[in-house]
Scaffold this active site. Structure first.
Site, PDB file in Angstrom:
ATOM      1  N   ARG A   2       5.419  11.129   1.387  1.00  0.00           N
ATOM      2  CA  ARG A   2       5.062   9.974   0.564  1.00  0.00           C
ATOM      3  C   ARG A   2       4.943   8.667   1.345  1.00  0.00           C
ATOM      4  NH1 ARG A   2       7.248  11.028  -5.451  1.00  0.00           N
ATOM      5  NH2 ARG A   2       5.334   9.916  -5.889  1.00  0.00           N
ATOM      6  N   PRO A   3       3.944   8.581   2.216  1.00  0.00           N
ATOM      7  CA  PRO A   3       3.765   7.342   2.987  1.00  0.00           C
ATOM      8  C   PRO A   3       3.232   6.189   2.125  1.00  0.00           C
ATOM      9  CG  PRO A   3       1.977   8.883   3.425  1.00  0.00           C
ATOM     10  CD  PRO A   3       2.931   9.593   2.512  1.00  0.00           C
ATOM     11  N   CYS A  62      10.562  11.982  -0.009  1.00  0.00           N
ATOM     12  CA  CYS A  62      11.367  12.404  -1.151  1.00  0.00           C
ATOM     13  C   CYS A  62      11.231  13.899  -1.270  1.00  0.00           C
ATOM     14  CB  CYS A  62      10.942  11.683  -2.419  1.00  0.00           C
ATOM     15  SG  CYS A  62       9.429  12.327  -3.061  1.00  0.00           S
ATOM     16  N   ILE A 100      -1.902  18.244  -3.545  1.00  0.00           N
ATOM     17  CA  ILE A 100      -1.546  16.813  -3.468  1.00  0.00           C
ATOM     18  C   ILE A 100      -0.271  16.593  -2.653  1.00  0.00           C
ATOM     19  CG2 ILE A 100      -1.047  14.706  -4.805  1.00  0.00           C
ATOM     20  CD1 ILE A 100      -3.857  15.758  -5.398  1.00  0.00           C
ATOM     21  N   LYS A 137       5.438   7.318 -18.683  1.00  0.00           N
ATOM     22  CA  LYS A 137       6.265   6.747 -17.605  1.00  0.00           C
ATOM     23  C   LYS A 137       5.374   6.133 -16.517  1.00  0.00           C
ATOM     24  CE  LYS A 137       8.075   9.497 -14.209  1.00  0.00           C
ATOM     25  NZ  LYS A 137       7.769   8.953 -12.882  1.00  0.00           N
ATOM     26  N   ASN A 138       4.372   6.892 -16.092  1.00  0.00           N
ATOM     27  CA  ASN A 138       3.584   6.419 -14.950  1.00  0.00           C
ATOM     28  C   ASN A 138       2.626   5.287 -15.301  1.00  0.00           C
ATOM     29  OD1 ASN A 138       4.969   8.200 -13.422  1.00  0.00           O
ATOM     30  ND2 ASN A 138       3.285   9.657 -13.135  1.00  0.00           N
ATOM     31  N   ARG A 140      14.830  10.850 -16.100  1.00  0.00           N
ATOM     32  CA  ARG A 140      13.898   9.888 -15.497  1.00  0.00           C
ATOM     33  C   ARG A 140      12.562   9.922 -16.227  1.00  0.00           C
ATOM     34  NH1 ARG A 140      12.248  11.262 -10.207  1.00  0.00           N
ATOM     35  NH2 ARG A 140      10.898   9.541 -10.731  1.00  0.00           N
ATOM     36  N   ASP A 197       1.141   3.837   3.782  1.00  0.00           N
ATOM     37  CA  ASP A 197       0.188   3.206   4.702  1.00  0.00           C
ATOM     38  C   ASP A 197      -1.034   2.617   3.993  1.00  0.00           C
ATOM     39  OD1 ASP A 197      -0.218   5.993   4.193  1.00  0.00           O
ATOM     40  OD2 ASP A 197      -1.823   6.007   5.674  1.00  0.00           O
ATOM     41  N   ARG A 201      11.165   5.276  -6.092  1.00  0.00           N
ATOM     42  CA  ARG A 201      10.074   4.843  -5.224  1.00  0.00           C
ATOM     43  C   ARG A 201       9.156   3.852  -5.917  1.00  0.00           C
ATOM     44  NH1 ARG A 201       8.537   7.411  -0.966  1.00  0.00           N
ATOM     45  NH2 ARG A 201       6.433   6.776  -1.476  1.00  0.00           N
ATOM     46  N   ASP A 205       1.561  16.993 -11.485  1.00  0.00           N
ATOM     47  CA  ASP A 205       2.778  16.805 -12.275  1.00  0.00           C
ATOM     48  C   ASP A 205       2.937  17.850 -13.386  1.00  0.00           C
ATOM     49  OD1 ASP A 205       3.371  14.711 -10.649  1.00  0.00           O
ATOM     50  OD2 ASP A 205       2.991  13.131 -12.110  1.00  0.00           O
TER      51      ASP A 205
HETATM   52  C1  UD1 Z   1       1.794   9.099  -8.546  1.00  0.00           C
HETATM   53  C2  UD1 Z   1       2.719   9.560  -9.643  1.00  0.00           C
HETATM   54  C3  UD1 Z   1       3.228  10.968  -9.363  1.00  0.00           C
HETATM   55  C4  UD1 Z   1       2.057  11.927  -9.115  1.00  0.00           C
HETATM   56  C5  UD1 Z   1       1.096  11.356  -8.073  1.00  0.00           C
HETATM   57  C6  UD1 Z   1      -0.172  12.181  -7.910  1.00  0.00           C
HETATM   58  C7  UD1 Z   1       3.734   7.496 -10.393  1.00  0.00           C
HETATM   59  C8  UD1 Z   1       4.952   6.654 -10.485  1.00  0.00           C
HETATM   60  N1  UD1 Z   1       3.836   8.642  -9.723  1.00  0.00           N
HETATM   61  O1  UD1 Z   1       2.564   9.072  -7.346  1.00  0.00           O
HETATM   62  O2  UD1 Z   1       3.980  11.405 -10.490  1.00  0.00           O
HETATM   63  O3  UD1 Z   1       2.536  13.168  -8.645  1.00  0.00           O
HETATM   64  O4  UD1 Z   1       0.703  10.008  -8.436  1.00  0.00           O
HETATM   65  O5  UD1 Z   1      -0.827  12.283  -9.123  1.00  0.00           O
HETATM   66  O6  UD1 Z   1       2.711   7.187 -10.964  1.00  0.00           O
HETATM   67  N2  UD1 Z   1      -0.711   8.838   0.224  1.00  0.00           N
HETATM   68  C9  UD1 Z   1      -0.876   8.438   1.536  1.00  0.00           C
HETATM   69  N3  UD1 Z   1      -0.650   7.111   1.830  1.00  0.00           N
HETATM   70  C10 UD1 Z   1      -0.307   6.188   0.893  1.00  0.00           C
HETATM   71  C11 UD1 Z   1      -0.151   6.614  -0.452  1.00  0.00           C
HETATM   72  C12 UD1 Z   1      -0.361   7.959  -0.757  1.00  0.00           C
HETATM   73  O7  UD1 Z   1      -1.204   9.237   2.411  1.00  0.00           O
HETATM   74  O8  UD1 Z   1      -0.139   5.012   1.222  1.00  0.00           O
HETATM   75  C13 UD1 Z   1      -0.950  10.273  -0.118  1.00  0.00           C
HETATM   76  C14 UD1 Z   1       0.329  10.967  -0.601  1.00  0.00           C
HETATM   77  O9  UD1 Z   1       1.106  11.452   0.484  1.00  0.00           O
HETATM   78  C15 UD1 Z   1      -0.252  12.085  -1.469  1.00  0.00           C
HETATM   79  C16 UD1 Z   1      -1.546  11.465  -2.048  1.00  0.00           C
HETATM   80  O10 UD1 Z   1      -1.849  10.343  -1.217  1.00  0.00           O
HETATM   81  O11 UD1 Z   1      -0.602  13.189  -0.671  1.00  0.00           O
HETATM   82  C17 UD1 Z   1      -1.426  11.006  -3.478  1.00  0.00           C
HETATM   83  O12 UD1 Z   1      -0.338  10.093  -3.577  1.00  0.00           O
HETATM   84  P1  UD1 Z   1      -0.302   8.941  -4.685  1.00  0.00           P
HETATM   85  O13 UD1 Z   1      -1.473   9.123  -5.607  1.00  0.00           O
HETATM   86  O14 UD1 Z   1      -0.137   7.638  -3.998  1.00  0.00           O
HETATM   87  O15 UD1 Z   1       1.022   9.281  -5.472  1.00  0.00           O
HETATM   88  P2  UD1 Z   1       2.058   8.248  -6.090  1.00  0.00           P
HETATM   89  O16 UD1 Z   1       1.335   7.042  -6.573  1.00  0.00           O
HETATM   90  O17 UD1 Z   1       3.200   8.091  -5.173  1.00  0.00           O
END
Ligand code: UD1
Length: 430
Positions: free
Chosen positions: A129-130, A124, A336, A22-23, A407, A132, A100, A314
């Site tokens: 889940r920012p 969520c 995480i 999926k990812n 999903r 930024d 998302r 995950d």
């Molecule tokens: C992806 C996966 C999700 C998995 C996660 C971590 C998909 C669709 N989803 O989620 O299943 O749990 O990786 O392996 O692939 N963060 C920030 N700012 C940002 C983006 C992220 O602070 O702009 C932080 C998040 O709050 C979190 C960390 O970075 O603490 C990791 O998030 P991220 O790797 O971005 O997760 P996703 O890509 O949303």
């Protein structure tokens, strides 16, 4: 609304075919927006997240054709995507609110059409889940970004420019979005502290096949030499390490033996090492991994989630389900996501002994048995943890809110039935 009914106590034995990830599929699908040519993706899993993202692409102007492919006992889907022109450059609230990962359209739309509007995803169930890192990086690449009425409005009238970006966290989503954006930017983009998840390597393979110039696959520094245009390509989606890891736990928790066909041992090193430490026998073959817990003398173990190649967040909930019936104490640390223990109160309703300390750690003391109950979870992996608990619990477990499972786990009840589980999907009005 559908429910999953499980009568626990069956040992699971046999073969499960692991589908496309999926990812990986989600960013691969949005990468098709980067070209006017046809992109063919095979081994796409039959998941509601995929169907949903396809609907968003159709809104944006993509033509999509679907074919079901049967290869022996294994079924998958092949999709042909073509976005000759964008019909819209907006990802509306209704899409992003429900999924998302809809935000993966941002990088490709901005790169190719120089404008994109995306409803800003909120938090969520598992955390704030920012976004930024995505937005700051695009600004460093010359985009003008404004937040208005809950939308990110991004403009790059002259196109994006290469930049040297250092991510404060190795975000999977930001790595995919910025990689896609950088393929069509002018000049060189360097991403430091990029995520190294195998799904990112899969995206890099497709992008490079489409004519992108990305160096550093599987490393934390990625260099992208921008090109003017990308072209069509054909790509097969990587197999799902999280689905494989989830069914590996199904074998362990039922003291059974399951061959995970298509599973890649190298993408599951830490979770498989943990299973071995617990007493499970793991045998990789050329095209599968065999997980054998029939003679396992199981014992508790500690896990801490981390960025890849560390223990995947995950799989945290699924391993916690296993720990609830494993003799001895186990400790789970979640690093995480800030709110990823929603399965705990539900597992406790089934008789588990879990002590949560703050938001990030939990001690699990193995109990002799769980007992079936009606349960529900607020996210995908937590829901699977409840299915696992149901597989060993005495009596009947009913997992509600099956749409979470749909999903990310294709044909879940069929796959588990095929290895001997007493599990069925019931429709509310049945
Ligand atoms: C992806 C996966 C999700 C998995 C996660 C971590 C998909 C669709 N989803 O989620 O299943 O749990 O990786 O392996 O692939 N963060 C920030 N700012 C940002 C983006 C992220 O602070 O702009 C932080 C998040 O709050 C979190 C960390 O970075 O603490 C990791 O998030 P991220 O790797 O971005 O997760 P996703 O890509 O949303």
């Amino acid at each position: 609304m559908d429910k999953i009914k499980i009568r626990g106590g069956k040992q699971l034995n046999g073969k499960i075919y692991i589908g496309g990830a999926k990812n990986a599929a989600l960013p691969l699908i949005t990468a098709t927006l980067l070209t006017e040519d046809e992109v063919i993706l095979s081994n796409v899993p039959a998941l509601s997240d995929v169907t949903f993202l396809n609907k968003l692409l159709i809104e944006l102007g993509t033509q999509i054709e679907e074919t079901i492919v049967q290869d022996g006992e294994y079924t998958s889907k092949t999709y042909t995507y073509q976005t000759k022109n964008f019909k819209s450059l907006t990802a509306p609230y209704d899409f992003v609110r429900k999924m998302r990962a809809s935000y993966y359209v941002l990088g490709p739309m901005l790169a190719r059409a120089h404008h994109a509007e995306l409803s800003l995803p909120g938090g969520c169930a598992i955390g704030a889940r920012p976004m930024d890192i995505h937005l700051n990086s695009l600004e460093m690449m010359g985009a003008q970004i404004e937040i208005k009425n809950g939308y990110v409005i991004a403009d790059a009238p002259e196109g994006l420019k290469g930049a040297h970006i250092i991510f404060p966290k190795a975000s999977v989503g930001a790595t995919c979005n910025i990689l896609m954006a950088a393929t069509l930017a002018e000049g060189e983009t360097v991403i430091e502290n990029a995520a190294k998840e195998p799904e990112i390597g899969d995206l890099i393979d497709l992008l490079n096949d489409m004519g992108a110039q990305i160096e550093g696959r599987d490393r934390s520094v990625l260099t992208v030499h921008g090109v003017q245009k990308l072209h069509g390509a054909t790509h097969s989606v990587l197999s799902d390490r999280i689905e494989a890891g989830s069914y590996a736990v199904a074998a362990a928790i039922t003291k059974g033996c399951i061959e995970l066909v298509h599973a890649k041992e190298e993408h599951l090193e830490v979770p498989l090492y943990i299973l071995k430490k617990m007493g499970v026998q793991i045998t990789p073959t050329e095209n599968s991994v065999i997980v054998d817990a029939r003679h396992a003398d199981m014992q508790g173990v500690d896990i801490m989630t981390d960025y890849y190649p560390g223990f995947p967040t995950d799989l945290q909930a699924q391993f916690m389900a296993l720990m609830t019936v494993t003799p001895g104490a186990s400790m789970v640390s979640e690093t995480i996501w800030e709110n990823r223990f929603m399965h705990v109160p539900e597992l406790m309703r089934m008789g588990a002994n879990i002590n949560v300390h703050g938001h990030a750690s939990a001690i699990v003391r193995g109990v002799k048995k769980l007992s079936g109950a009606p349960v529900m979870a607020t996210d995908l992996r937590a829901s699977f943890a409840l299915v696992l608990a149901g597989l060993v619990a005495e009596g009947e477990t009913v997992v509600n809110r099956v749409y979470h499972l749909d999903r990310g786990y294709e044909r879940l009840e069929e796959k588990l039935q095929s290895v001997g589980a007493d599990i069925e999907r019931v429709h509310e009005d049945d």
